[in-house]
Scaffold this motif. Structure first.
Motif, mmCIF file in Angstrom:
data_model
loop_
_atom_site.group_PDB
_atom_site.id
_atom_site.type_symbol
_atom_site.label_atom_id
_atom_site.label_comp_id
_atom_site.label_asym_id
_atom_site.label_seq_id
_atom_site.Cartn_x
_atom_site.Cartn_y
_atom_site.Cartn_z
ATOM 1 N N VAL A 48 0.841 -1.206 0.000
ATOM 2 C CA VAL A 48 0.000 0.000 0.000
ATOM 3 C C VAL A 48 0.872 1.250 0.000
ATOM 4 O O VAL A 48 0.582 2.233 -0.695
ATOM 5 C CB VAL A 48 -0.938 -0.012 1.221
ATOM 6 C CG1 VAL A 48 -1.662 1.325 1.360
ATOM 7 C CG2 VAL A 48 -1.959 -1.135 1.101
ATOM 8 N N ALA A 49 1.957 1.219 0.792
ATOM 9 C CA ALA A 49 2.864 2.373 0.823
ATOM 10 C C ALA A 49 3.489 2.624 -0.545
ATOM 11 O O ALA A 49 3.573 3.765 -1.008
ATOM 12 C CB ALA A 49 3.953 2.135 1.866
ATOM 13 N N ALA A 50 3.909 1.544 -1.213
ATOM 14 C CA ALA A 50 4.482 1.698 -2.553
ATOM 15 C C ALA A 50 3.434 2.192 -3.545
ATOM 16 O O ALA A 50 3.717 3.042 -4.402
ATOM 17 C CB ALA A 50 5.072 0.370 -3.021
ATOM 18 N N ALA A 51 2.203 1.685 -3.414
ATOM 19 C CA ALA A 51 1.123 2.116 -4.305
ATOM 20 C C ALA A 51 0.770 3.590 -4.066
ATOM 21 O O ALA A 51 0.371 4.296 -5.007
ATOM 22 C CB ALA A 51 -0.105 1.237 -4.099
ATOM 23 N N PHE A 52 0.909 4.064 -2.828
ATOM 24 C CA PHE A 52 0.631 5.467 -2.537
ATOM 25 C C PHE A 52 1.612 6.375 -3.277
ATOM 26 O O PHE A 52 1.220 7.407 -3.837
ATOM 27 C CB PHE A 52 0.720 5.728 -1.030
ATOM 28 C CG PHE A 52 0.376 7.133 -0.633
ATOM 29 C CD1 PHE A 52 -0.945 7.511 -0.465
ATOM 30 C CD2 PHE A 52 1.364 8.082 -0.432
ATOM 31 C CE1 PHE A 52 -1.277 8.809 -0.112
ATOM 32 C CE2 PHE A 52 1.050 9.378 -0.081
ATOM 33 C CZ PHE A 52 -0.273 9.743 0.083
ATOM 34 N N LEU A 53 2.867 5.994 -3.294
ATOM 35 C CA LEU A 53 3.861 6.773 -4.037
ATOM 36 C C LEU A 53 3.553 6.751 -5.530
ATOM 37 O O LEU A 53 3.654 7.775 -6.214
ATOM 38 C CB LEU A 53 5.265 6.225 -3.770
ATOM 39 C CG LEU A 53 5.756 6.294 -2.316
ATOM 40 C CD1 LEU A 53 7.132 5.658 -2.198
ATOM 41 C CD2 LEU A 53 5.787 7.738 -1.831
ATOM 42 N N LEU A 54 3.164 5.582 -6.032
ATOM 43 C CA LEU A 54 2.804 5.463 -7.445
ATOM 44 C C LEU A 54 1.602 6.338 -7.771
ATOM 45 O O LEU A 54 1.591 7.033 -8.798
ATOM 46 C CB LEU A 54 2.502 4.005 -7.786
ATOM 47 C CG LEU A 54 1.870 3.737 -9.159
ATOM 48 C CD1 LEU A 54 2.806 4.174 -10.279
ATOM 49 C CD2 LEU A 54 1.490 2.267 -9.297
ATOM 50 N N GLY A 55 0.577 6.323 -6.911
ATOM 51 C CA GLY A 55 -0.619 7.128 -7.154
ATOM 52 C C GLY A 55 -0.324 8.616 -7.154
ATOM 53 O O GLY A 55 -0.845 9.365 -7.991
#
Length: 316
Positions: free
Chosen positions: A99-106
């Motif tokens: 989720v943390a990695a996806a937040f940066l991607l988003g």
């Protein structure tokens, strides 16, 4: 007696007010001054705001959410609000670090391509997660299911979005000028079309594939073998790439011709990824070539191939 009566009657009556003497008027040493109190108008300024700056902060936040083109601040705020609202869906498909990695991607996606780019990535995530969950019990029994019941970690998120992130940075900093901005957007869409096609074809093939063939020799192999393909999985992957390309076209990121380019590039890249998996992955000397590394190679091929096809069609 007559005289006295006459005297009394002839004498006028005496009034008491003739003997009344009013009290002397007091003289003031200083003149009496009546204070004048100004009347304040009953407006909003007459009463202090119970929460100082609250209305201003709300107005600023709304303006930040609606800002166009997007800024880093607006991307961070919008992404945060969407992640809070969609946390149940995120938790079903990603680990906490994922989720943390996806937040940066988003955040990066919103900053580079705004809401259309973010919606494209969200569509990719929802479809990919749904395909991973198909017949999960059967896949686990056969030993071909994704780890953590399909919840992806940061390695998978980065491996699936590396090429898209590169295209986003190139677009943000205007590398190549205005002439290349459209190409970076095309490469971004093509990378996620490629990855979604790969994920759906693999997961549907493991769930419904009747016969699986090794792409290098066309030998029949068990489901889940690296480099194996099936008719059911390949067809499902093709439909997935078409659907995501349509979303990109509908949101105005690419046109119809570019959508077709994304679909073709995705299929060619997935075929190349199958050859790499069959010939090199898990072989002696290539232990470093795990799924995440292969994913980076796969989506990079799809993105680069789409850009090259577009340049060839329009001329260098």
């Amino acid at each position: 007696m007559a005289f006295s009566t006459t005297l009394i009657r002839s004498t006028p009556p005496i009034l008491l007010r003739q003997f009344y003497c009013p009290p002397p008027t007091k003289r003031l040493l200083y003149p009496r001054v009546t204070p004048v109190i100004p009347k304040m108008p009953l407006t909003a300024r007459a009463f202090p705001d119970p929460v100082p700056g609250f209305q201003g902060a709300v107005s600023e936040a709304i303006a930040l959410i609606q800002s166009s083109p997007a800024t880093w601040k607006s991307a961070l705020l919008n992404n945060f609000l969407i992640f809070i609202a969609g946390s149940p869906i995120l938790a079903a498909g990603l680990s906490l670090s994922g989720v943390a990695a996806a937040f940066l991607l988003g955040t990066l996606t919103w900053r580079a391509f705004g809401p259309p780019g973010f919606l494209l990535v969200a569509t990719y995530f929802v479809i990919g997660t749904a395909a991973t969950k198909v017949k999960m019990a059967q896949k686990e029994a056969q030993g071909v299911a994704e780890k953590r019941k399909g919840r992806r970690g940061p390695g998978s998120v980065i491996g699936s979005s590396a090429a898209g992130c590169v295209c986003a940075f190139l677009s943000i900093y205007g590398v190549g000028g205005k002439a290349f901005l459209r190409l970076w957007q095309l490469g971004f869409v093509a990378s996620f079309c490629t990855k979604l096609s790969d994920t759906v074809s693999s997961e549907i093939g493991k769930a419904y594939g009747k016969t699986t063939y090794l792409v290098t020799s066309l030998k029949i192999v068990p489901r889940g073998t690296e480099g194996a393909v099936s008719v059911e999985g390949t067809f499902a992957g093709l439909l997935a790439s078409i659907l995501l390309a349509f979303v990109g076209c509908f949101m105005g990121q690419i046109d119809a011709v570019e959508a077709l380019i994304c679909v073709v590039a995705a299929q060619v890249a997935n075929l190349g990824e199958s050859f790499i998996g069959a010939a090199l992955q898990e072989k002696e000397g290539f232990r470093w070539l795990n799924n995440d590394v292969v994913n980076v190679i796969n989506i990079s091929m799809g993105s680069i191939l789409a850009i090259l096809i577009q340049k060839m069609l329009r001329g260098f």
